[in-house]
Design a protein around this motif. Sequence first.
Motif, PDB file in Angstrom:
ATOM      1  N   LEU A   1       0.926  -1.147  -0.016  1.00 55.03           N
ATOM      2  CA  LEU A   1      -0.138   0.034   0.067  1.00 55.03           C
ATOM      3  C   LEU A   1       0.855   1.223  -0.080  1.00 55.03           C
ATOM      4  O   LEU A   1       0.569   2.315  -0.774  1.00 55.03           O
ATOM      5  CB  LEU A   1      -1.068   0.015   1.188  1.00 55.03           C
ATOM      6  N   VAL A   2       2.048   1.231   0.772  1.00 59.08           N
ATOM      7  CA  VAL A   2       2.844   2.463   0.620  1.00 59.08           C
ATOM      8  C   VAL A   2       3.641   2.595  -0.424  1.00 59.08           C
ATOM      9  O   VAL A   2       3.942   3.700  -0.948  1.00 59.08           O
ATOM     10  CB  VAL A   2       3.822   2.566   2.001  1.00 59.08           C
ATOM     11  N   GLN A   3       4.248   1.579  -1.099  1.00 58.83           N
ATOM     12  CA  GLN A   3       5.292   1.429  -1.926  1.00 58.83           C
ATOM     13  C   GLN A   3       4.466   2.071  -3.385  1.00 58.83           C
ATOM     14  O   GLN A   3       5.312   2.494  -4.264  1.00 58.83           O
ATOM     15  CB  GLN A   3       5.891  -0.037  -2.127  1.00 58.83           C
ATOM     16  N   PHE A   4       3.302   1.769  -3.661  1.00 60.95           N
ATOM     17  CA  PHE A   4       2.710   2.049  -4.933  1.00 60.95           C
ATOM     18  C   PHE A   4       2.712   3.672  -5.027  1.00 60.95           C
ATOM     19  O   PHE A   4       3.429   4.084  -6.282  1.00 60.95           O
ATOM     20  CB  PHE A   4       1.253   1.481  -4.933  1.00 60.95           C
ATOM     21  N   PRO A   5       2.471   4.542  -4.134  1.00 63.40           N
ATOM     22  CA  PRO A   5       2.436   5.898  -4.342  1.00 63.40           C
ATOM     23  C   PRO A   5       3.859   6.351  -4.504  1.00 63.40           C
ATOM     24  O   PRO A   5       4.066   7.436  -5.037  1.00 63.40           O
ATOM     25  CB  PRO A   5       1.499   6.594  -3.142  1.00 63.40           C
ATOM     26  N   TRP A   6       4.884   5.795  -3.626  1.00 63.81           N
ATOM     27  CA  TRP A   6       6.176   6.186  -3.684  1.00 63.81           C
ATOM     28  C   TRP A   6       6.757   5.956  -5.033  1.00 63.81           C
ATOM     29  O   TRP A   6       7.520   6.669  -5.576  1.00 63.81           O
ATOM     30  CB  TRP A   6       6.863   5.539  -2.498  1.00 63.81           C
ATOM     31  N   ALA A   7       6.380   4.905  -5.717  1.00 64.05           N
ATOM     32  CA  ALA A   7       6.779   4.287  -6.732  1.00 64.05           C
ATOM     33  C   ALA A   7       6.396   5.136  -7.781  1.00 64.05           C
ATOM     34  O   ALA A   7       7.215   5.536  -8.875  1.00 64.05           O
ATOM     35  CB  ALA A   7       6.464   2.769  -7.343  1.00 64.05           C
ATOM     36  N   VAL A   8       4.990   5.526  -7.861  1.00 63.64           N
ATOM     37  CA  VAL A   8       4.762   6.536  -9.016  1.00 63.64           C
ATOM     38  C   VAL A   8       5.501   7.889  -8.792  1.00 63.64           C
ATOM     39  O   VAL A   8       5.814   8.609  -9.879  1.00 63.64           O
ATOM     40  CB  VAL A   8       3.089   7.024  -8.622  1.00 63.64           C
ATOM     41  N   PHE A   9       5.698   8.245  -7.627  1.00 64.90           N
ATOM     42  CA  PHE A   9       6.415   9.646  -7.517  1.00 64.90           C
ATOM     43  C   PHE A   9       7.663   9.523  -7.777  1.00 64.90           C
ATOM     44  O   PHE A   9       8.226  10.509  -8.653  1.00 64.90           O
ATOM     45  CB  PHE A   9       6.164  10.052  -6.050  1.00 64.90           C
ATOM     46  N   SER A  10       8.451   8.627  -7.351  1.00 63.74           N
ATOM     47  CA  SER A  10       9.983   8.282  -7.699  1.00 63.74           C
ATOM     48  C   SER A  10      10.123   8.225  -9.412  1.00 63.74           C
ATOM     49  O   SER A  10      11.048   8.647  -9.970  1.00 63.74           O
ATOM     50  CB  SER A  10      10.575   7.211  -7.089  1.00 63.74           C
TER      51      SER A  10
ATOM     52  N   VAL B   1       9.499  11.441 -11.025  1.00 66.81           N
ATOM     53  CA  VAL B   1      10.569  12.533 -10.628  1.00 66.81           C
ATOM     54  C   VAL B   1      11.993  11.973 -11.783  1.00 66.81           C
ATOM     55  O   VAL B   1      12.592  12.791 -12.201  1.00 66.81           O
ATOM     56  CB  VAL B   1      11.078  12.517  -9.093  1.00 66.81           C
ATOM     57  N   ALA B   2      12.380  10.739 -11.285  1.00 67.54           N
ATOM     58  CA  ALA B   2      13.520  10.197 -11.972  1.00 67.54           C
ATOM     59  C   ALA B   2      13.388  10.430 -13.595  1.00 67.54           C
ATOM     60  O   ALA B   2      14.590  10.657 -14.208  1.00 67.54           O
ATOM     61  CB  ALA B   2      13.881   8.768 -11.497  1.00 67.54           C
TER      62      ALA B   2
ATOM     63  N   THR C   1      21.043  14.390 -11.646  1.00 65.51           N
ATOM     64  CA  THR C   1      19.829  13.122 -11.574  1.00 65.51           C
ATOM     65  C   THR C   1      20.355  11.834 -10.807  1.00 65.51           C
ATOM     66  O   THR C   1      19.479  11.198 -10.140  1.00 65.51           O
ATOM     67  CB  THR C   1      19.647  12.734 -13.016  1.00 65.51           C
ATOM     68  N   PRO C   2      21.711  11.424 -11.219  1.00 63.41           N
ATOM     69  CA  PRO C   2      22.224  10.215 -10.266  1.00 63.41           C
ATOM     70  C   PRO C   2      22.142  10.432  -8.667  1.00 63.41           C
ATOM     71  O   PRO C   2      21.640   9.281  -8.167  1.00 63.41           O
ATOM     72  CB  PRO C   2      23.478  10.116 -10.849  1.00 63.41           C
ATOM     73  N   TRP C   3      22.227  11.568  -8.062  1.00 62.70           N
ATOM     74  CA  TRP C   3      22.092  11.675  -6.902  1.00 62.70           C
ATOM     75  C   TRP C   3      20.665  11.657  -6.234  1.00 62.70           C
ATOM     76  O   TRP C   3      20.482  11.358  -5.168  1.00 62.70           O
ATOM     77  CB  TRP C   3      22.804  13.173  -6.430  1.00 62.70           C
ATOM     78  N   LEU C   4      19.806  12.382  -7.291  1.00 66.57           N
ATOM     79  CA  LEU C   4      18.413  12.378  -6.966  1.00 66.57           C
ATOM     80  C   LEU C   4      18.104  10.941  -6.844  1.00 66.57           C
ATOM     81  O   LEU C   4      17.117  10.656  -5.927  1.00 66.57           O
ATOM     82  CB  LEU C   4      17.754  13.340  -7.957  1.00 66.57           C
ATOM     83  N   VAL C   5      18.324  10.092  -7.968  1.00 69.51           N
ATOM     84  CA  VAL C   5      17.601   8.992  -7.848  1.00 69.51           C
ATOM     85  C   VAL C   5      18.244   8.035  -6.772  1.00 69.51           C
ATOM     86  O   VAL C   5      17.651   7.228  -6.193  1.00 69.51           O
ATOM     87  CB  VAL C   5      18.085   8.202  -9.243  1.00 69.51           C
ATOM     88  N   ARG C   6      19.500   8.492  -6.343  1.00 70.10           N
ATOM     89  CA  ARG C   6      20.367   7.652  -5.281  1.00 70.10           C
ATOM     90  C   ARG C   6      19.360   7.980  -3.752  1.00 70.10           C
ATOM     91  O   ARG C   6      19.128   7.035  -3.107  1.00 70.10           O
ATOM     92  CB  ARG C   6      21.642   7.923  -5.181  1.00 70.10           C
ATOM     93  N   ALA C   7      19.033   9.094  -3.605  1.00 65.76           N
ATOM     94  CA  ALA C   7      18.229   9.516  -2.613  1.00 65.76           C
ATOM     95  C   ALA C   7      16.725   8.921  -2.449  1.00 65.76           C
ATOM     96  O   ALA C   7      16.395   8.296  -1.617  1.00 65.76           O
ATOM     97  CB  ALA C   7      17.922  10.959  -2.594  1.00 65.76           C
ATOM     98  N   LEU C   8      16.348   8.692  -3.867  1.00 68.42           N
ATOM     99  CA  LEU C   8      15.097   7.960  -4.017  1.00 68.42           C
ATOM    100  C   LEU C   8      15.041   6.481  -3.753  1.00 68.42           C
ATOM    101  O   LEU C   8      14.291   5.882  -2.911  1.00 68.42           O
ATOM    102  CB  LEU C   8      14.362   8.152  -5.358  1.00 68.42           C
ATOM    103  N   THR C   9      16.006   5.989  -4.403  1.00 65.72           N
ATOM    104  CA  THR C   9      16.154   4.591  -3.956  1.00 65.72           C
ATOM    105  C   THR C   9      16.766   4.161  -2.336  1.00 65.72           C
ATOM    106  O   THR C   9      16.628   3.140  -1.839  1.00 65.72           O
ATOM    107  CB  THR C   9      17.246   3.965  -4.930  1.00 65.72           C
ATOM    108  N   THR C  10      17.098   5.358  -1.655  1.00 64.31           N
ATOM    109  CA  THR C  10      17.665   5.167  -0.548  1.00 64.31           C
ATOM    110  C   THR C  10      16.279   4.910   0.476  1.00 64.31           C
ATOM    111  O   THR C  10      16.191   4.054   1.449  1.00 64.31           O
ATOM    112  CB  THR C  10      18.308   6.279   0.299  1.00 64.31           C
ATOM    113  N   VAL C  11      15.279   5.655   0.017  1.00 62.20           N
ATOM    114  CA  VAL C  11      13.839   5.510   0.888  1.00 62.20           C
ATOM    115  C   VAL C  11      13.338   4.087   0.454  1.00 62.20           C
ATOM    116  O   VAL C  11      12.658   3.488   1.103  1.00 62.20           O
ATOM    117  CB  VAL C  11      13.092   6.751   0.157  1.00 62.20           C
ATOM    118  N   ASP C  12      13.368   3.644  -0.747  1.00 59.66           N
ATOM    119  CA  ASP C  12      12.907   2.289  -1.354  1.00 59.66           C
ATOM    120  C   ASP C  12      13.875   1.334  -0.454  1.00 59.66           C
ATOM    121  O   ASP C  12      13.144   0.336   0.263  1.00 59.66           O
ATOM    122  CB  ASP C  12      13.403   1.797  -2.717  1.00 59.66           C
TER     123      ASP C  12
END
Length: 441
Positions: A132-141, A144-145, A206-217
Motif C-alpha cells: 500500500l505504501v510503495q505504490f504511491p512512492w513508486a509513482v512519485f519516484s 521524478v527520475a 539526476t544520479p544523486w536524486l535517484v540515489r536519494a529516492l532508492t535510499t527510501v526504497d
Amino acid sequence: MVTDYGQGYATRSEPRHRLPAGLRAPFEARSRREFGYVLLSLPLATVLFSWTVTMVALGAGLLVTFLGIPVLAAALAGCRGFGVLERARARGLLGLEVADPEPLRMRKPGAAAWMGAMLKSGASWRHVLYALVQFPWAVFSFSVAVTFWSCGWGLLSYPLWFWVFPAYAGEGGIQLYGDAHHSVYLDNPFEITVTALVGLVFTLATPWLVRALTTVDGLLVRGLLGPSPLSARVVELESDRGVVVDTAAADLRRIERDLHDGAQARLVNLAMDLGLAKEKLREDPRTAARMVEEAHGEVKTALQELRDLARGIHPAVLTDRGLDAALSAVASRCTVPVRVEVDLPARPAPAIEGIAYFTVSELLQNISKHSGARSASVDVWRSEDRLMLQVTDDGVGGADASRGSGLAGLAARLDAVDGILMVDSPAGGPTRVIAELPWRG
C-alpha cells in the motif's frame, strides 16, 4: 586458542579515478542499476497494489462466510511472494542485503493451521503495508527520475538537434514564451549554450536524486519486508545461547583433558610409587625413603598443576581483588614485558569481569606465542555503560579475526554477551585489539 599472527590483512587498493564522483556519476554502473530499479518499481508496484487491494477487499467482504479466511490467507501469501521478488531486486540492483522475515509458526500441519499462521503473522501484514505504501512512492519516484533524466539529457544534447525546429517546424528553436505579440525562442548560440549547461546540471544531479529516492526504497524494503527487530533479536539471542553452550562444553572438555593428562595421571603414578615404597619399607628402607622423597616431589608438581587448572577456571585473585590485580598476575607470566593500567570506578558484574579477564589472558597468550613482540600493554577503562579493553604489542602484526583463527572464537564469545572485538593489525605491526563489553555492574 591460537591466533595466527603470521598472516597479514588482504588489502585491496581502491581504484583511482581522474574524474571526481560528481562528474562520473551519470556513467557509473551503480547509477544505471539504481535508475533501472526506479523504472521497474512502477509496473511491479502497480501489480502488487492491485493484487493486494483486490484480494484483501474481497477477503474482508467475504468474512461473513468462511470463504473470507482462505481468500485473506491467499492475499497475504501472494504479498509474501512479491516480497521475495522485491528483496531479490533490491539485492541485485541496490546491493541491499535483507534477510528473510520470520517463517510461519504452525503448531501442526494442515491447511487450517497454515491459514491461521498466515493471518497471525506480523510479517505477512507488513508485506501488505509495503504494497500500500510503495505504490504511491513508486509513482512519485518514477515521475521524478524520468523527468529529470529526460530533461537533463535532452537539454544537454540540444546543440545537436535544435536544427530540427527551423528545418521542419518553422521555428527558431524551443519556445520559452509566446503570445499574440511576440515569442521567445532558444535559437542563438548563447541561448543554446546556456540550455546545454542547464541540461548538464540536470544530468549531473539526476544520479544523486535517484540515489536519494532508492535510499527510501531501501528503508521500505528493510523495514517492512525483512525480519522485525524483535524476531531478529530472538534469533541473535538463540545464536548467542548456542555459542555460550558450545563454549561451556569446550571448557569442560578442556578441564577433563587437563585433569586426565595432567594431575590425574600424576596422582596415579604417585599411588603406584607409594605402593612400591611400602613394599620395600622393611626390606630396603633406604630405597623406600628415596621413593617417598620422589613421591613428595610428585605431590608438589600435582598441586601446582591443580592450582594452574583452578586459576584457568576462575582465579581466586580475580574474585578477591578484582581486574587490576588479576591482570597484573597474568601479565607477569607473559614472555614479554607488559604494562597494565586499569582505571575503573567500581567493579563490573562478576560474569563480565571474568570474560574480561579471560579475554586479556587469551590475547597475552597469543602475544607470547606468535607476535614476536618486545613489549605489550593492557589498558582497561569504563566508557559510559561499556567496559573497554585494549591490548597492544609491537610485534609482526598480521592478526585477522576473519580467517577462522583464535580471534574469531574470542569474538564469538564476546558477541554472546553483546560485546565487540576489533582488531587492527597491519603486516609488520603494531597490533591493537580493542574489546567492548557491557558494564552490567
